[in-house]
Design a protein around this motif. Structure first.
Motif, short mmCIF file in Angstrom:
data_model
loop_
_atom_site.label_atom_id
_atom_site.label_comp_id
_atom_site.label_asym_id
_atom_site.label_seq_id
_atom_site.Cartn_x
_atom_site.Cartn_y
_atom_site.Cartn_z
N LEU A 284 0.73 -1.08 -0.15
CA LEU A 284 -0.11 -0.11 -0.18
C LEU A 284 0.96 1.16 -0.03
CD1 LEU A 284 -2.92 -0.75 2.36
CD2 LEU A 284 -2.99 -0.53 -0.05
N TYR A 285 2.02 1.38 0.76
CA TYR A 285 2.92 2.43 0.76
C TYR A 285 3.70 2.58 -0.69
CZ TYR A 285 6.82 5.26 1.94
OH TYR A 285 7.90 6.47 1.92
N VAL A 286 3.87 1.33 -1.30
CA VAL A 286 4.81 1.39 -2.55
C VAL A 286 3.97 2.00 -3.64
CG1 VAL A 286 6.14 0.22 -4.21
CG2 VAL A 286 6.57 -0.13 -1.73
N HIS A 287 2.63 1.33 -3.50
CA HIS A 287 1.88 1.58 -4.64
C HIS A 287 0.76 2.79 -4.71
CE1 HIS A 287 3.37 -1.86 -6.68
NE2 HIS A 287 3.07 -2.78 -5.50
N GLU A 288 0.53 2.95 -3.41
CA GLU A 288 -0.53 4.01 -3.47
C GLU A 288 0.05 5.00 -2.31
OE1 GLU A 288 -4.41 2.42 -1.92
OE2 GLU A 288 -4.13 0.46 -3.26
N GLY A 289 1.00 5.21 -1.91
CA GLY A 289 1.56 6.12 -1.10
C GLY A 289 0.92 6.22 0.42
N LEU A 290 0.47 5.27 0.90
CA LEU A 290 -0.23 5.25 2.14
C LEU A 290 0.82 5.56 3.24
CD1 LEU A 290 -2.73 4.67 4.17
CD2 LEU A 290 -1.69 2.35 4.29
N GLU A 291 0.55 6.63 4.32
CA GLU A 291 1.39 6.87 5.05
C GLU A 291 0.95 6.11 6.41
OE1 GLU A 291 2.09 11.17 5.57
OE2 GLU A 291 2.91 11.32 3.57
N PHE A 292 1.84 5.47 6.98
CA PHE A 292 1.26 4.80 8.12
C PHE A 292 2.26 4.71 9.37
CE2 PHE A 292 3.91 1.98 5.07
CZ PHE A 292 4.90 1.41 6.21
N GLY A 293 3.43 5.69 9.29
CA GLY A 293 4.42 5.51 10.28
C GLY A 293 3.80 5.60 11.77
N ARG A 294 2.79 6.63 11.79
CA ARG A 294 2.31 6.90 13.30
C ARG A 294 1.85 5.65 13.98
NH1 ARG A 294 -0.79 9.60 10.01
NH2 ARG A 294 -2.99 9.71 10.10
N TYR A 295 1.31 4.72 13.03
CA TYR A 295 0.27 3.70 13.40
C TYR A 295 1.20 2.54 13.78
CZ TYR A 295 -3.59 6.31 11.26
OH TYR A 295 -4.41 7.41 10.67
N GLU A 305 3.45 -5.24 19.91
CA GLU A 305 3.92 -5.81 18.65
C GLU A 305 2.98 -5.94 17.43
OE1 GLU A 305 6.62 -9.09 21.24
OE2 GLU A 305 4.87 -9.65 20.10
N ILE A 306 1.75 -5.58 17.83
CA ILE A 306 0.83 -5.52 16.57
C ILE A 306 -0.07 -4.20 16.89
CG2 ILE A 306 -1.32 -6.58 15.72
CD1 ILE A 306 -0.75 -9.22 16.87
N VAL A 307 -0.35 -3.43 15.92
CA VAL A 307 -1.05 -2.23 15.94
C VAL A 307 -2.09 -1.90 16.58
CG1 VAL A 307 -2.07 -0.53 14.42
CG2 VAL A 307 0.03 -1.63 13.69
N ILE A 308 -2.29 -1.30 17.74
CA ILE A 308 -3.40 -1.16 18.47
C ILE A 308 -4.28 0.07 18.41
CG2 ILE A 308 -2.49 -2.65 20.24
CD1 ILE A 308 -1.91 -0.55 21.86
N THR A 309 -3.65 0.98 17.48
CA THR A 309 -4.29 2.29 17.18
C THR A 309 -5.30 2.10 16.09
OG1 THR A 309 -2.64 3.60 18.04
CG2 THR A 309 -4.11 4.91 16.59
N GLN A 310 -6.63 2.46 16.25
CA GLN A 310 -7.46 2.45 15.22
C GLN A 310 -7.53 3.59 14.26
OE1 GLN A 310 -9.37 -0.49 14.80
NE2 GLN A 310 -10.31 0.35 12.78
N PRO A 311 -7.12 3.17 12.80
CA PRO A 311 -6.86 4.29 11.93
C PRO A 311 -8.03 4.90 11.69
CG PRO A 311 -5.70 2.23 11.19
CD PRO A 311 -6.58 1.92 12.56
N GLN A 312 -8.24 6.25 11.39
CA GLN A 312 -9.35 7.06 11.08
C GLN A 312 -9.16 7.64 9.65
OE1 GLN A 312 -12.06 6.83 12.82
NE2 GLN A 312 -11.05 5.91 14.38
#
Length: 357
Positions: A284-295, A305-312
């Motif tokens: 998703l980052y490579v093909h769509e530019g999704l920024e996910f660093g904060r998650y 060890e697994i993402v626990i923040t719910q993206p909005q």
């Protein structure tokens, strides 16, 4: 006359963790380097913590008929940083040579404060999985990767150091470039998967529907060759990535955690889905530019060890992928344990607890 020794090469390396001790072998030594002002020695972890060490390598110049060849030895500084990083699970940075072939060098001292100093790959607490003490003598466990006359092949050595380079760079750049650091860990995992290219089964590479299609096609005339041709065109990168990492995770990995409490743990039951989601996040980052660093940044209080923040507000697919992905810490732990397991199984016996049954 006092002459500098042209066979010695000295490398300056630093780490955010409080390492102790030293290491000494026939041609190599690793020693701590302290500031003259002892008040400046950081004993506690904070954003400015750096501890320095000097690696001294005894390697004379190469001789050809009538010529002395003085090759650039800086390559080994990165290798020492990579191997220390893998064995101790901490961030190490090569600053440059202090001395080489009898000539002094000025290292690069530039580094930024580390806002994520509390995370397990930066702080001064031994990693939970193998609980190796942060002493420099642990380098001896992994040094055979560099030695001649061992059972380690040159091809394995080159590939594992290439993989380790991405691992080491990932934890160095994570505080400022979380997405790129995450991609470096994925790339390291892809190199790990290349060690198993000839070992994957059809069940590991193809889903049930594809396997049924192959069975139907094989009933046709020349069906076997058609199926083989189709398989040669299906690279199945994500499935190879996932299967290879799962091969290297044993009960020891799943019995120790960096998490505080039970929230956000990688377990044997969820590990396959979590690894696949991590690879999807890379796509998703490579093909769509999704920024996910904060998650994927682990929470300071949970070390999840697994993402626990719910993206909005990211859309259904991105939200689902992020929510099921490993945090940077979770992916780092998977990758490091896989590197150690792979090294342990290929001529460098590090620790029995790394054995894959």
């Amino acid at each position: 006359m006092l002459r500098r020794d042209r066979t010695l090469h000295k490398y300056l390396i630093s780490t955010s963790a409080l390492v102790t001790g030293n290491y000494l072998s026939e041609d190599l030594s690793i020693d701590l380097s302290f500031p003259m002002d002892t008040a400046r020695v950081h004993m506690k972890d904070d954003p400015f913590s750096r501890r320095f060490l000097v690696v001294t390598l005894d390697m004379p110049p190469e001789h050809a008929p009538g010529v002395v060849l003085a090759r650039d030895q800086s390559y080994f500084g990165e290798v020492f940083s990579i191997l220390l990083s893998i064995i101790l699970g901490k961030e190490f940075k090569f600053h440059g040579l202090l001395e080489t072939f009898g000539m002094h060098r000025l290292p690069n001292f530039n580094f930024d404060p580390n806002s994520k100093y509390y995370l397990p790959f930066y702080n001064s607490v031994p990693r939970k999985d193998l609980e190796f003490s942060l002493t420099l003598d642990k380098f001896g466990l992994i040094e055979p990767l560099l030695l001649e006359g061992t059972s380690v092949s040159d091809e394995f050595r080159k590939k594992i150091i290439a993989a380790g380079k991405f691992y080491n760079r990932a934890i160095r750049i994570f505080p400022n470039e979380p997405e790129l650091a995450y991609l470096d860990l994925i790339t390291c995992g892809e190199i790990i998967s290349s060690f198993y290219d000839d070992e994957f089964t059809d069940e590991e590479l193809y889903d049930d529907q594809l396997l049924r299609y192959f069975e139907d096609i094989e009933t046709l005339q020349n069906g076997r060759s058609i199926v083989n041709n189709i398989k040669s065109r299906l690279y199945q990168v994500k499935r190879k990535f996932t299967a290879a990492l799962l091969k290297n995770l044993n009960d020891e990995f799943f019995s120790k955690y960096e998490t505080v409490g039970n929230q956000g743990r990688i377990t044997r039951e969820n590990s396959e889905a979590v690894i696949k989601a991590g690879y999807d996040l890379r796509s998703l980052y490579v093909h769509e530019g999704l920024e996910f660093g904060r998650y994927v940044t682990p929470h300071k209080n949970f070390h999840n060890e697994i993402v626990i923040t719910q993206p909005q507000g990211l859309g259904q697919r991105a939200t689902r992928t992020i929510s099921g992905s490993p945090s940077f810490l979770g992916l780092e732990r998977i990758i490091r344990f896989s590197l150690l397991s792979l090294i342990n199984a290929n001529g460098v016996p590090i620790e029995d607890r790394l054995t894959i049954n």
